[in-house]
Design a protein around this motif. Structure first.
Motif, PDB file in Angstrom:
ATOM      1  N   LEU A 142     -58.844 -35.265-100.835  1.00  0.00           N
ATOM      2  CA  LEU A 142     -59.904 -35.912-100.051  1.00  0.00           C
ATOM      3  C   LEU A 142     -59.351 -36.443 -98.726  1.00  0.00           C
ATOM      4  O   LEU A 142     -59.979 -36.297 -97.667  1.00  0.00           O
ATOM      5  CB  LEU A 142     -60.511 -37.050-100.866  1.00  0.00           C
ATOM      6  N   THR A 143     -58.170 -37.048 -98.773  1.00  0.00           N
ATOM      7  CA  THR A 143     -57.541 -37.576 -97.559  1.00  0.00           C
ATOM      8  C   THR A 143     -57.211 -36.448 -96.586  1.00  0.00           C
ATOM      9  O   THR A 143     -57.468 -36.544 -95.381  1.00  0.00           O
ATOM     10  CB  THR A 143     -56.257 -38.339 -97.927  1.00  0.00           C
ATOM     11  N   THR A 144     -56.641 -35.375 -97.132  1.00  0.00           N
ATOM     12  CA  THR A 144     -56.314 -34.221 -96.285  1.00  0.00           C
ATOM     13  C   THR A 144     -57.569 -33.632 -95.660  1.00  0.00           C
ATOM     14  O   THR A 144     -57.596 -33.295 -94.463  1.00  0.00           O
ATOM     15  CB  THR A 144     -55.588 -33.149 -97.123  1.00  0.00           C
ATOM     16  N   ASN A 145     -58.619 -33.512 -96.461  1.00  0.00           N
ATOM     17  CA  ASN A 145     -59.880 -32.957 -95.949  1.00  0.00           C
ATOM     18  C   ASN A 145     -60.487 -33.840 -94.860  1.00  0.00           C
ATOM     19  O   ASN A 145     -61.034 -33.336 -93.866  1.00  0.00           O
ATOM     20  CB  ASN A 145     -60.879 -32.790 -97.097  1.00  0.00           C
ATOM     21  N   THR A 146     -60.390 -35.167 -95.049  1.00  0.00           N
ATOM     22  CA  THR A 146     -60.936 -36.081 -94.037  1.00  0.00           C
ATOM     23  C   THR A 146     -60.171 -35.958 -92.726  1.00  0.00           C
ATOM     24  O   THR A 146     -60.760 -35.905 -91.638  1.00  0.00           O
ATOM     25  CB  THR A 146     -60.874 -37.537 -94.552  1.00  0.00           C
ATOM     26  N   ASP A 147     -58.836 -35.904 -92.827  1.00  0.00           N
ATOM     27  CA  ASP A 147     -58.020 -35.743 -91.619  1.00  0.00           C
ATOM     28  C   ASP A 147     -58.324 -34.421 -90.918  1.00  0.00           C
ATOM     29  O   ASP A 147     -58.440 -34.363 -89.686  1.00  0.00           O
ATOM     30  CB  ASP A 147     -56.533 -35.817 -91.976  1.00  0.00           C
ATOM     31  N   ASN A 148     -58.433 -33.353 -91.724  1.00  0.00           N
ATOM     32  CA  ASN A 148     -58.752 -32.046 -91.133  1.00  0.00           C
ATOM     33  C   ASN A 148     -60.146 -32.044 -90.515  1.00  0.00           C
ATOM     34  O   ASN A 148     -60.383 -31.416 -89.476  1.00  0.00           O
ATOM     35  CB  ASN A 148     -58.659 -30.955 -92.197  1.00  0.00           C
ATOM     36  N   PHE A 149     -61.060 -32.739 -91.172  1.00  0.00           N
ATOM     37  CA  PHE A 149     -62.435 -32.831 -90.666  1.00  0.00           C
ATOM     38  C   PHE A 149     -62.457 -33.475 -89.281  1.00  0.00           C
ATOM     39  O   PHE A 149     -63.130 -33.000 -88.362  1.00  0.00           O
ATOM     40  CB  PHE A 149     -63.273 -33.648 -91.654  1.00  0.00           C
ATOM     41  N   ILE A 150     -61.685 -34.559 -89.119  1.00  0.00           N
ATOM     42  CA  ILE A 150     -61.671 -35.273 -87.837  1.00  0.00           C
ATOM     43  C   ILE A 150     -60.826 -34.540 -86.804  1.00  0.00           C
ATOM     44  O   ILE A 150     -61.258 -34.291 -85.677  1.00  0.00           O
ATOM     45  CB  ILE A 150     -61.137 -36.709 -88.032  1.00  0.00           C
ATOM     46  N   ASN A 151     -59.606 -34.182 -87.193  1.00  0.00           N
ATOM     47  CA  ASN A 151     -58.634 -33.674 -86.224  1.00  0.00           C
ATOM     48  C   ASN A 151     -58.772 -32.188 -85.919  1.00  0.00           C
ATOM     49  O   ASN A 151     -58.207 -31.713 -84.931  1.00  0.00           O
ATOM     50  CB  ASN A 151     -57.216 -33.947 -86.724  1.00  0.00           C
ATOM     51  N   SER A 152     -59.483 -31.460 -86.766  1.00  0.00           N
ATOM     52  CA  SER A 152     -59.625 -30.022 -86.533  1.00  0.00           C
ATOM     53  C   SER A 152     -61.084 -29.618 -86.333  1.00  0.00           C
ATOM     54  O   SER A 152     -61.463 -29.119 -85.269  1.00  0.00           O
ATOM     55  CB  SER A 152     -59.023 -29.240 -87.717  1.00  0.00           C
ATOM     56  N   LYS A 153     -61.897 -29.885 -87.339  1.00  0.00           N
ATOM     57  CA  LYS A 153     -63.276 -29.409 -87.295  1.00  0.00           C
ATOM     58  C   LYS A 153     -64.087 -30.075 -86.177  1.00  0.00           C
ATOM     59  O   LYS A 153     -64.873 -29.420 -85.478  1.00  0.00           O
ATOM     60  CB  LYS A 153     -63.944 -29.655 -88.652  1.00  0.00           C
ATOM     61  N   LEU A 154     -63.905 -31.393 -86.006  1.00  0.00           N
ATOM     62  CA  LEU A 154     -64.702 -32.119 -85.009  1.00  0.00           C
ATOM     63  C   LEU A 154     -63.969 -32.330 -83.687  1.00  0.00           C
ATOM     64  O   LEU A 154     -64.560 -32.848 -82.734  1.00  0.00           O
ATOM     65  CB  LEU A 154     -65.114 -33.490 -85.567  1.00  0.00           C
ATOM     66  N   ARG A 155     -62.731 -31.955 -83.633  1.00  0.00           N
ATOM     67  CA  ARG A 155     -61.899 -32.307 -82.467  1.00  0.00           C
ATOM     68  C   ARG A 155     -62.517 -31.825 -81.149  1.00  0.00           C
ATOM     69  O   ARG A 155     -62.643 -32.594 -80.182  1.00  0.00           O
ATOM     70  CB  ARG A 155     -60.501 -31.729 -82.639  1.00  0.00           C
ATOM     71  N   GLU A 156     -62.890 -30.569 -81.110  1.00  0.00           N
ATOM     72  CA  GLU A 156     -63.426 -30.004 -79.865  1.00  0.00           C
ATOM     73  C   GLU A 156     -64.698 -30.732 -79.437  1.00  0.00           C
ATOM     74  O   GLU A 156     -64.889 -31.046 -78.258  1.00  0.00           O
ATOM     75  CB  GLU A 156     -63.697 -28.508 -80.062  1.00  0.00           C
ATOM     76  N   ASN A 157     -65.564 -31.039 -80.418  1.00  0.00           N
ATOM     77  CA  ASN A 157     -66.815 -31.733 -80.098  1.00  0.00           C
ATOM     78  C   ASN A 157     -66.556 -33.170 -79.653  1.00  0.00           C
ATOM     79  O   ASN A 157     -67.225 -33.682 -78.742  1.00  0.00           O
ATOM     80  CB  ASN A 157     -67.734 -31.735 -81.319  1.00  0.00           C
ATOM     81  N   ILE A 158     -65.579 -33.829 -80.311  1.00  0.00           N
ATOM     82  CA  ILE A 158     -65.254 -35.207 -79.929  1.00  0.00           C
ATOM     83  C   ILE A 158     -64.689 -35.244 -78.513  1.00  0.00           C
ATOM     84  O   ILE A 158     -65.035 -36.119 -77.698  1.00  0.00           O
ATOM     85  CB  ILE A 158     -64.255 -35.819 -80.936  1.00  0.00           C
ATOM     86  N   GLU A 159     -63.823 -34.288 -78.211  1.00  0.00           N
ATOM     87  CA  GLU A 159     -63.254 -34.229 -76.860  1.00  0.00           C
ATOM     88  C   GLU A 159     -64.352 -33.993 -75.825  1.00  0.00           C
ATOM     89  O   GLU A 159     -64.308 -34.537 -74.711  1.00  0.00           O
ATOM     90  CB  GLU A 159     -62.189 -33.135 -76.799  1.00  0.00           C
ATOM     91  N   LYS A 160     -65.340 -33.200 -76.198  1.00  0.00           N
ATOM     92  CA  LYS A 160     -66.462 -32.949 -75.288  1.00  0.00           C
ATOM     93  C   LYS A 160     -67.262 -34.230 -75.059  1.00  0.00           C
ATOM     94  O   LYS A 160     -67.692 -34.529 -73.935  1.00  0.00           O
ATOM     95  CB  LYS A 160     -67.357 -31.860 -75.875  1.00  0.00           C
ATOM     96  N   VAL A 161     -67.441 -35.013 -76.142  1.00  0.00           N
ATOM     97  CA  VAL A 161     -68.135 -36.300 -76.025  1.00  0.00           C
ATOM     98  C   VAL A 161     -67.351 -37.231 -75.109  1.00  0.00           C
ATOM     99  O   VAL A 161     -67.921 -37.934 -74.252  1.00  0.00           O
ATOM    100  CB  VAL A 161     -68.339 -36.939 -77.413  1.00  0.00           C
ATOM    101  N   ASN A 162     -66.023 -37.248 -75.276  1.00  0.00           N
ATOM    102  CA  ASN A 162     -65.181 -38.091 -74.422  1.00  0.00           C
ATOM    103  C   ASN A 162     -65.336 -37.712 -72.944  1.00  0.00           C
ATOM    104  O   ASN A 162     -65.405 -38.578 -72.064  1.00  0.00           O
ATOM    105  CB  ASN A 162     -63.714 -37.966 -74.834  1.00  0.00           C
ATOM    106  N   VAL A 163     -65.387 -36.408 -72.685  1.00  0.00           N
ATOM    107  CA  VAL A 163     -65.552 -35.935 -71.306  1.00  0.00           C
ATOM    108  C   VAL A 163     -66.895 -36.395 -70.747  1.00  0.00           C
ATOM    109  O   VAL A 163     -66.996 -36.856 -69.597  1.00  0.00           O
ATOM    110  CB  VAL A 163     -65.421 -34.402 -71.238  1.00  0.00           C
TER     111      VAL A 163
END
Length: 499
Positions: A142-163
């Motif tokens: 679960l911890t690994t999946n959460t980290d992957n969810f934030i740092n991999s799956k959502l990363r591009e979208n989060i960076e776009k939000v930051n921009v």
């Protein structure tokens, strides 16, 4: 001339009889070996070898399959004029022994069922150690999946939000700012929806762990019950108790019951088959079934002449010896012996077991007699303890009462803490997602990415194999530092007030 004529006629008659005997020898042998309760099917007899081969031997309706036997002739009756066939070296090659051993026999099955009832032990559905291991694996994933969810799956979208947030700061006119907020909101909506789904999964895992954690209490209760039972079993004052759950001889059946049940079922049903064949109105001297799985000799004499052996599943052998009133079955294996009498209305078995782990450094000889007679079952004690053994057992009981209880409760406390740590670790993953969602919705917050917590978890796990792994990184383990570190590491503030 007349004499020659008579002699010639007599010779011709003899020749016809002999020729008929040769031609119909198989039918004759088949007929002469048929009894009220048995029959050889499709017999082929060889005069040269005095051997018959058959496709099936039927005894009391049971098909025992194909085989062969040596055929002999003896004379019986008045003046020894009545010929009767004898069979020796009877070999049955393809008997379905599994079917015979599983076939219901009221007397034998009642006896073995009673043995099985003595061996029955209640077992927990799952040990606490197994639950902790499964939960640890689940939380790690679960911890690994959460980290992957934030740092991999959502990363591009989060960076776009930051921009988009940074672009918003750079705008000066209100119309452009309003349009940028709409654009930002459209980008954030699917992210928050995905985060909500991930949080639901975490909450589901928390609920499952909470629902199952009572297994620790169930198991500690079971362990205390087992301790009480062990104390009772070691109390020699209960050795003659009619209550089998309190009798020290129950150790025989707890340790060796399954072996005894299986072996006696095989041996008794083999003896029953031998008895069926011996009781046929046919002279069979010996029999070999399935290349030595069952061997019996002396079947054409009195019951006391019968000897035999049965090959058991564990490669041991049970020896069978005829008695005036039945059959004696002897089975020895390592530190365990049983001697069983199999009679018409009675089965009795004397069992001796040299138990080497009841008292440290000593072998205690336990003995019991099981009797099934007219459907009445008894478990009789034959164990005789020395004074030294009684003293050592008394000391053992005191030790069990004083030390084992403390060990059980200390282990429960340790397990409970480990479970709490695991649950806290799962809650920490939800907190991480809550903060991410909050930062995304904050116009003045830029989301930054942290190192996955699973690295720290694996390091902690290698350092301590006796407890649950530390799923969280240091920031999550110290609630007092969470606020400051989350602000410094997971997000940064931007000034949205200037125009």
């Amino acid at each position: 001339m007349k004499i020659l004529k008579y002699l010639l006629s007599l010779v011709l008659i003899v020749l016809v009889i002999l020729l008929s005997g040769v031609i119909f020898s198989s039918n004759i042998v088949s007929y002469m070996t048929k009894t009220k309760h048995s029959e050889f099917e499709n017999v082929k007899f060889s005069i040269k070898n005095s051997e018959m081969v058959f496709d099936n031997f039927v005894v009391n309706g049971k098909s025992l399959g194909k085989g062969r036997a040596t055929v002999g002739v003896i004379r019986t009756g008045l003046f020894k004029l009545v010929p009767k066939l004898t069979l020796s070296n009877l070999k049955l090659e393809d008997v379905n022994l599994d079917g015979i051993y599983k076939e219901r026999n009221a007397q034998i099955d009642t006896f073995t069922d009673k043995i099985n009832s003595l061996t029955a032990q209640e077992k927990a559905d799952k040990s606490t150690a197994d639950f902790i291991k499964e939960t640890t694996d689940k939380v790690t994933a679960l911890t690994t999946n959460t980290d992957n969810f934030i740092n991999s799956k959502l990363r591009e979208n989060i960076e776009k939000v930051n921009v988009l947030k940074q672009d918003y700061v750079g705008l000066t006119d209100l119309k452009s700012k309003a349009q940028k907020i709409v654009e930002l909101n459209n980008e954030i909506k699917p992210l928050t929806k995905a985060i909500d789904a991930e949080k639901e999964n975490i909450e589901k895992n928390i609920s499952e762990i909470e629902m199952e954690r009572n297994i620790a209490l169930t198991n500690v209760s079971d362990n205390l019950t087992k301790l009480e039972k062990e104390i009772s079993l070691n109390d020699f004052n209960n050795i003659n108790s009619s209550n089998s759950t309190q009798n020290m001889n129950l150790y025989i059946f707890l340790d060796k019951g399954k072996d005894l049940e299986t072996s006696l079922n095989t041996a008794l049903k083999s003896a029953a088959l031998i008895k069926e064949i011996k009781d046929l109105n046919m002279r069979i001297s010996d029999i070999n079934i399935n290349d030595g799985k069952i061997i019996a000799r002396g079947l054409n004499g009195s019951n006391t002449k019968v000897t035999g052996e049965v090959l058991l599943e564990n490669s041991a052998k049970a020896l069978i010896k005829g008695q005036n009133n039945g059959y004696e079955i002897i089975y020895n294996k390592d530190n365990f012996t049983s001697k069983t009498l199999f009679a018409a209305n009675k089965i009795s078995s004397i069992i001796e077991y040299a138990k080497n782990d009841l008292l440290e450094g000593k072998v205690v000889k336990l003995a019991s007699e099981l009797v099934l007679e007219n459907n009445n079952f008894k478990n009789l004690n034959h164990t005789v303890l020395t004074d030294e053994e009684k003293t050592l057992l008394t000391q053992k009981i005191e030790n069990l009462r004083n030390n084992n209880y403390q060990q059980i409760m200390a282990k429960y406390e340790e397990d409970n803490k480990n479970i709490e740590t695991l649950i806290d670790s799962v809650y920490a993953q939800k907190t991480k997602l809550d903060k991410l969602q909050k930062d995304l919705l904050s116009l003045g917050t830029i989301v930054t990415f942290e190192q996955p917590a699973s690295n720290t978890a694996s390091e902690n796990n290698s350092q301590n194999n006796n407890s649950t792994i530390n799923i969280l990184n240091n920031s999550n383990n110290n609630p007092d530092n969470n606020k400051n570190q989350n602000e410094n590491q997971n997000s940064s503030k931007i000034n949205i007030g200037n125009r």
